[in-house]
Design an enzyme around this catalytic site. Structure first.
Site, mmCIF file in Angstrom:
data_model
loop_
_atom_site.group_PDB
_atom_site.id
_atom_site.type_symbol
_atom_site.label_atom_id
_atom_site.label_comp_id
_atom_site.label_asym_id
_atom_site.label_seq_id
_atom_site.Cartn_x
_atom_site.Cartn_y
_atom_site.Cartn_z
ATOM 1 N N GLY A 58 12.689 72.257 34.823
ATOM 2 C CA GLY A 58 12.395 70.928 34.299
ATOM 3 C C GLY A 58 13.513 69.923 34.412
ATOM 4 N N TRP A 60 14.689 68.269 36.971
ATOM 5 C CA TRP A 60 14.366 67.095 37.785
ATOM 6 C C TRP A 60 13.491 66.123 36.997
ATOM 7 C CZ3 TRP A 60 13.639 67.575 43.761
ATOM 8 C CH2 TRP A 60 14.826 68.061 44.321
ATOM 9 N N ASP A 78 4.082 73.924 38.561
ATOM 10 C CA ASP A 78 4.813 75.156 38.854
ATOM 11 C C ASP A 78 3.966 76.346 38.423
ATOM 12 O OD1 ASP A 78 8.128 75.594 39.441
ATOM 13 O OD2 ASP A 78 6.989 77.339 38.778
ATOM 14 N N ASP A 96 -0.654 76.994 41.214
ATOM 15 C CA ASP A 96 -0.136 77.328 42.537
ATOM 16 C C ASP A 96 -0.332 76.114 43.438
ATOM 17 O OD1 ASP A 96 0.344 78.306 45.104
ATOM 18 O OD2 ASP A 96 -0.656 80.218 44.735
ATOM 19 N N ASP A 118 11.310 70.837 45.016
ATOM 20 C CA ASP A 118 12.485 71.706 45.052
ATOM 21 C C ASP A 118 12.034 73.164 45.175
ATOM 22 O OD1 ASP A 118 15.297 71.753 45.097
ATOM 23 O OD2 ASP A 118 15.391 72.451 43.032
ATOM 24 N N LYS A 158 12.919 70.196 49.653
ATOM 25 C CA LYS A 158 13.900 71.195 50.083
ATOM 26 C C LYS A 158 13.298 72.121 51.131
ATOM 27 C CE LYS A 158 15.105 74.470 47.093
ATOM 28 N NZ LYS A 158 15.779 74.954 45.874
#
Length: 214
Positions: A58, A60, A78, A96, A118, A158
């Site tokens: 959490g 971010w 998440d 998901d 991320d 990322k």
């Protein structure tokens, strides 16, 4: 899919970024990567409507809501529930991302100004597995961004750098007005972690990926 390395990870306990995050009451050291990226590319502004993929633990969302203010809607997704307290305008979804219903997401929250990711695989140490899995997660995040961003919106995700990295960068460049690769100063030296930033989603891409059409 994300590797779970929050502030409870013992391997972090002599890490300066970890210690700073703990002092400043952030959920994870990754907050400083987003801060660095945001300062470089100016992605988050007051009122920015934001989607955070792979949002656990959490940090971010903590950083982002501090920049957007409480009038903007921030949504995190998440597999694992976020346990920290967040303002009422921040909503988290346990789910998901590979099964996320994008038409429902857009109908519920509207289009976003920024999509962040991320996400990382549960790493095995085998780069022949970890890198392709990371690339697949990146591409999923890019498709979600293409379908849920407003025209002109931004993207940051990322990926572990491997042989397909130039291809991934070109794909972002094809969908956005500008695509850039960036390695954070807060990334550990041995890591293959990179971020790819897309600024200004093209109108043709937004229309082609519109989940509410057809």
């Amino acid at each position: 899919m994300a590797t779970r390395k929050g502030l409870g990870d013992k391997r972090n306990r002599h890490d300066p970024a970890y210690l700073r995050a703990k002092r400043e009451k952030y959920a994870g050291r990754a907050i400083y990567k987003l801060q660095e990226i945001d300062q470089r590319f100016r992605l988050i502004k007051p009122g920015t409507q934001l989607l955070d993929l792979g949002c656990w633990p959490g940090s971010w969302l903590q950083y982002a809501v501090g920049k957007t203010g409480t009038e903007a809607t921030l949504v995190g997704v998440d597999l694992v529930p976020v346990e920290i307290a967040l303002p009422a305008n921040v909503q988290t979804i346990v789910g998901d991302v590979t099964k996320l219903k994008l038409d429902r997401l857009v109908e519920r929250f509207g289009r976003f100004d920024l999509v962040l990711s991320d996400m990382a695989p549960n790493t095995t140490g085998n780069k022949d597995f970890d890198i392709p899995t990371s690339e697949d997660l990146f591409l999923r995040a890019l498709d979600i961004a293409s379908a849920s961003l407003r025209i002109g919106g931004h993207f940051c995700a990322k990926v572990f750098q491997g042989g397909r990295f130039p291809e991934l960068l070109r794909e972002v460049e094809s969908r956005f007005q500008q695509g850039r690769a960036y390695r954070c100063e807060h990334t550990r030296k041995q890591s293959r972690e990179q971020y790819i930033i897309g600024r200004g989603l093209k109108a043709t891409v937004a229309r082609a990926h519109d989940p509410t059409e057809g």
